[in-house]
Write a protein that holds these residues in place. Structure first.
Motif, short mmCIF file in Angstrom:
data_model
loop_
_atom_site.label_atom_id
_atom_site.label_comp_id
_atom_site.label_asym_id
_atom_site.label_seq_id
_atom_site.Cartn_x
_atom_site.Cartn_y
_atom_site.Cartn_z
N LEU D 125 0.83 -1.20 0.00
CA LEU D 125 0.00 0.00 0.00
C LEU D 125 0.87 1.25 0.00
O LEU D 125 0.60 2.22 -0.71
CB LEU D 125 -0.88 -0.05 1.24
N THR D 126 1.93 1.21 0.81
CA THR D 126 2.86 2.34 0.84
C THR D 126 3.48 2.54 -0.54
O THR D 126 3.67 3.67 -0.98
CB THR D 126 3.97 2.06 1.86
N LEU D 127 3.76 1.43 -1.21
CA LEU D 127 4.44 1.53 -2.50
C LEU D 127 3.55 2.06 -3.61
O LEU D 127 4.02 2.75 -4.51
CB LEU D 127 5.01 0.15 -2.89
N ILE D 128 2.23 1.75 -3.55
CA ILE D 128 1.38 2.28 -4.62
C ILE D 128 0.78 3.63 -4.26
O ILE D 128 0.11 4.25 -5.09
CB ILE D 128 0.25 1.31 -5.02
N ALA D 129 1.02 4.10 -3.03
CA ALA D 129 0.43 5.38 -2.63
C ALA D 129 0.80 6.54 -3.57
O ALA D 129 -0.04 7.40 -3.83
CB ALA D 129 0.82 5.71 -1.19
N PRO D 130 2.05 6.59 -4.11
CA PRO D 130 2.36 7.69 -5.02
C PRO D 130 1.41 7.77 -6.21
O PRO D 130 1.05 8.87 -6.64
CB PRO D 130 3.79 7.37 -5.48
N LEU D 131 0.98 6.60 -6.70
CA LEU D 131 0.03 6.60 -7.82
C LEU D 131 -1.27 7.27 -7.40
O LEU D 131 -1.80 8.14 -8.10
CB LEU D 131 -0.22 5.15 -8.25
N ALA D 133 -1.59 9.33 -5.00
CA ALA D 133 -1.32 10.75 -4.74
C ALA D 133 -1.38 11.55 -6.03
O ALA D 133 -1.87 12.68 -6.06
CB ALA D 133 0.05 10.89 -4.08
N LEU D 134 -0.91 10.93 -7.10
CA LEU D 134 -0.93 11.57 -8.43
C LEU D 134 -2.37 11.89 -8.84
O LEU D 134 -2.66 12.98 -9.32
CB LEU D 134 -0.31 10.58 -9.41
N TRP D 135 -3.28 10.94 -8.62
CA TRP D 135 -4.69 11.14 -8.98
C TRP D 135 -5.29 12.32 -8.24
O TRP D 135 -6.20 12.96 -8.73
CB TRP D 135 -5.49 9.88 -8.65
N LEU D 136 -4.82 12.53 -7.02
CA LEU D 136 -5.42 13.58 -6.20
C LEU D 136 -4.61 14.88 -6.25
O LEU D 136 -4.84 15.78 -5.46
CB LEU D 136 -5.57 13.10 -4.75
N TYR D 137 -3.68 14.94 -7.16
CA TYR D 137 -2.87 16.15 -7.35
C TYR D 137 -2.14 16.56 -6.09
O TYR D 137 -2.01 17.75 -5.78
CB TYR D 137 -3.74 17.33 -7.85
N LEU D 138 -1.67 15.60 -5.33
CA LEU D 138 -0.85 15.94 -4.17
C LEU D 138 0.46 16.52 -4.70
O LEU D 138 1.08 15.94 -5.60
CB LEU D 138 -0.57 14.69 -3.33
N PRO D 139 0.91 17.68 -4.18
CA PRO D 139 2.16 18.26 -4.67
C PRO D 139 3.29 17.24 -4.60
O PRO D 139 3.40 16.49 -3.61
CB PRO D 139 2.42 19.42 -3.70
#
Lengths: 257, 76, 212, 238
Positions: D125-131, D133-139
């Motif tokens: 889960l930690t490893l796919i979190a960046p993906l 985050a990308l969807w939600l426009y996290l800086p």
């Protein structure tokens, strides 16, 4: 002193002894509690001066603060009872957890409700996600968890021990929850009332508060004890002393208390 | 008394609804918590007592019906 | 209900010494004043109708259920086999045995484990996941477990709950062989069973017979 | 009540390690044999995240505003949903009985099982979190903090959830109850985890929150396995 404590400890293992002794405690604690609550309420409602900022709505603290303090104390009581149950297998501790949980939940709900009511004239809103309100809400959820766990497990001994574990973990978690929730900026005032430091409010405001707090605690202990007595009666209904007691009480209609 | 009259106490300077609602809720919670265990205890005692009476009645019936030989032997 | 099962000679180390056991479940007394003493060489069949407390007693003796009263002294290590198979069905018999041996601090090299599987008629099934085995074959994996306990350092006290379940006649024969081997080499077995083991060495403890 | 004659109190440390690694290996092996269950929490996480743009609208500003909370709340729920499985299979097939009986000391086994469970849920889960985050426009400069907080926080969720799973192991339908019991306990992790990300997106230093997460993790690691071990004994009493 030590031997006295040991004797008391030993006696606490006997539900029958507690059933009798609790009755005499209730005879004192319930009147004291009710008297203090009535005195504190009347004083707070009619005699304490209004707050220079909040006006008369500040009088809600005589409901809000005692119930909030009690709500937290009850969970800590449950956690301690949980340790006692798991370490010393004292059945009384299990009953305390069982009876205290709904009482604690009701006082938590009261603290939340009175806080919400107070929020309207003071903050202009029913609900504010501030640190203390949120911590109280989480506490209410913790109570719900303990109550739900007990209802889910059919076997009474197992349910008691499971609830004890949850109560202990919850008790340890409460300060962490409070601390983390405090990270939020708070609209709430600082602590209204501390046992260690002199409060900032004038004595004619905090003395009735102190009286009400004492009243709430005495009331809680009395109600808890009465609940535990009922629980003892239910669990021991096969024993001889209960049937003798029932025979005695039953002869006097309406005298059962 | 920080109020001049009883009516003023009731009015709470415009905050009556909030103050009295809070105290009303408090009384509700307090009385409920006080009544529940007392009523439960009383009901439990009553139930137990009825059970005892039923058991006694059954024993009485058994004793009356059991004036046969076996019971006579037992008592003799 | 009172039942007593004692072995006479003293000064022999007891593998199990249970005194005045009492257990009440949901307001019903399952057993009271129950004394059980097991010496090396004892094989006891626990009988009784459904619900008479056989499983509860075994679980209490094994330490899985602390809700009983009475004194209980056990030998250092015991083997308990309950109703449920106790095998992870995703793993192979070999992997299951390996895990089990690690738990029990017993040797878990492949050769020992393969030999144990072969001894219970499961040679060649080492690498088949347990869910592909039949119910009887799964039970045989448990027999391999018993077999492993016959090695030095294995449990001397065996508590078995219906070990004959799902076994065919050959499997039952293997089980009997293992039980006899255990009691002959200084162990003791307490075994709940409906069918009866059919062993001359066994004595009966009937939980149902002495019901009030 | 029961006494064990001649128990070996002085188990050497190599023994503990062997128990720990043996249990860990077994659990990982079993998890790899049923890869479907491994993917489920991740799928739930991604689907849950994807629901938010559909619910609150696709505006990047709105989404970026709620990203920290959403990413953390869904991580919490995904792990919670996976928690019930931690002991369920072992309970059903009877291996939990053997585990309870022979794992000495029990908390070592509990720790191994928790670690295995975390490696199968929290870590991926930690490893796919960046993906997500990308969807939600996290800086993008907050992504590192997101992963770090998840790395520190999800083990706490696994530990606490394991305790709940142990308590409800013998209940047929313990899932909802588990959520009711455990979610309040998850609050500090959520506040610190999401708080750290918010602080970073505001251009401040999240060190305090991260240290708090680390402290909570250390506390949970040392205390919760004992509670879980006790809970397992109680949960198995049925």
């Amino acid at each position: 002193m030590w031997t006295w404590i040991k004797q008391l400890w030993h006696k606490l293992g006997s539900p029958r002894w507690f059933y009798d002794i609790a009755a005499s405690w209730i005879r004192w604690l319930l009147p004291i509690g009710i008297l203090c609550i009535v005195a504190g309420f009347v004083w707070g409602l009619a005699f304490a001066p209004p707050d220079y900022q909040q006006g008369n709505s500040f009088r809600i603290i005589y409901v809000h603060v005692p119930s909030a303090m009690l709500a937290q104390s009850i969970f800590i009581t449950m956690g301690i009872a949980g340790v006692i149950l798991l370490v010393w297998r004292m059945k009384l501790a299990d009953m305390v957890i069982k009876i205290a949980a709904p009482i604690g939940a009701s006082f938590t709900a009261l603290a939340l409700a009175s806080g919400a009511i107070w929020g309207v004239p003071t903050w202009g809103t029913w609900w504010v996600w501030d640190a203390r309100t949120t911590a109280m809400l989480v506490l209410l959820f913790l109570y719900f968890g303990v109550i739900a766990l007990r209802q889910a497990i059919a076997r009474e001994e197992t349910a008691g021990k499971a609830c004890a574990i949850l109560a202990i973990v919850g008790m340890i978690d409460i300060p962490i929850i409070k601390y983390s929730v405090n990270w939020w900026l708070t609209l709430h005032q600082g602590a209204t009332f501390r046992l260690t430091a002199a409060p900032a409010m004038p004595p004619e405001m905090w003395i009735p508060l102190l009286i009400t707090v004492i009243g709430f605690y005495a009331f809680f202990v009395a109600v808890l004890f009465q609940g535990v007595r009922g629980e003892i009666l239910r669990r021991e209904h096969r024993t001889r002393w209960v049937s003798e007691l029932v025979a005695q009480r039953g002869a006097l209609p309406g005298a059962a208390s | 008394m920080s109020f001049d009259s009883f009516a003023e106490l009731l009015a709470m300077d415009g905050h009556a609804l909030y103050v009295w609602a809070s105290y009303g809720l408090a009384l509700l919670v307090l009385t409920a918590n006080a009544l529940v265990p007392v009523l439960y205890h009383r009901r439990l005692l009553h139930q137990q007592w009825q059970q005892q009476r039923r058991a006694q009645a059954r024993e009485a019936v058994d004793a009356a019906a059991g004036s046969g030989p076996q019971h006579a032997q037992e008592t003799s | 209900m009172v039942a007593t099962l004692t072995s006479a000679p003293e000064s022999t180390p007891l593998l199990l010494d249970a005194q005045r056991l009492f257990c009440e479940r949901d307001g019903r007394v399952l057993f009271t004043d129950l004394d059980i003493q097991l010496l090396p060489g004892d094989l006891v069949e626990l009988r009784g109708p459904n619900g008479s407390g056989k499983t509860t007693l075994l679980r209490a003796l094994a330490g899985l259920n602390p809700d009983f009263e009475g004194g209980l002294t056990l030998s250092e290590r015991l083997l308990y086999q309950g109703h449920r198979v106790g095998l992870n069905l995703l793993l192979t018999p070999l992997e299951n045995l390996n895990w089990y041996q690690t738990l029990q601090h017993l040797p878990s090299d492949r050769i020992t484990l393969e030999a144990a599987l072969a001894a219970v008629g499961l040679a060649g099934y080492d690498d088949t996941p347990c869910h592909r085995l039949s119910a009887g074959q799964q039970r045989r994996v448990l027999l391999a477990r018993l077999h492993l306990h016959l090695a030095p350092g294995g449990a001397l006290l065996w508590l078995l709950d219906e070990p004959l379940t799902a076994l065919d006649t050959a499997g039952a024969e293997v089980l009997r062989g293992l039980l006899v081997a255990r009691i002959d080499s200084g162990g003791a077995v307490l075994c709940a069973t409906h069918q009866g083991l059919g062993l001359t060495q066994s004595r009966l403890l009937d939980l149902g017979a002495v019901r009030l | 009540m029961s006494t064990l004659v001649g128990t070996d109190d002085s188990a050497p440390q190599g023994h503990l390690w062997r128990l720990f690694s043996g249990q860990l290996r077994r659990d990982l092996l079993a998890a790899v044999r049923a890869p479907g269950e491994l993917v489920n929490p991740l799928m739930f996480y991604l689907i849950g995240i994807a629901l938010f743009p559909m619910g609150v609208g696709p505006g990047p500003n709105t989404l970026a505003l709620i990203a920290a909370g959403v990413l953390w709340v869904l991580a919490l729920l995904a792990i919670l949903l996976a928690m019930d499985g931690m002991f369920r299979r072992d309970y059903d097939d009877g291996t939990l009985e053997q585990f309870n009986l022979h794992m000495q000391p029990l908390f070592v086994g509990v720790l191994a099982k928790t670690l295995a469970h975390w490696l199968m849920t929290g870590l991926p889960l930690t490893l796919i979190a960046p993906l997500a985050a990308l969807w939600l426009y996290l800086p993008s400069h907050a992504v590192g903090t997101l992963m770090l907080t998840l790395l520190l926080g999800t083990p706490v969720l696994s530990l606490l959830g394991g305790m709940g799973a142990a308590l409800t192991v013998s209940l047929r339908r313990g899932g909802l109850l588990l959520a009711l019991m455990i979610l309040p306990l998850y609050v500090p992790v959520l506040i610190m985890g999401a708080g750290a990300i918010t602080v970073v997106t505001d251009g401040l230093d999240p060190a305090a929150q991260i240290k708090w997460l680390a402290a909570i993790l250390a506390l949970a690691c040392t205390l919760v396995p004992f509670a879980t071990a006790a809970a397992l004994r109680i949960g198995m009493e049925q």
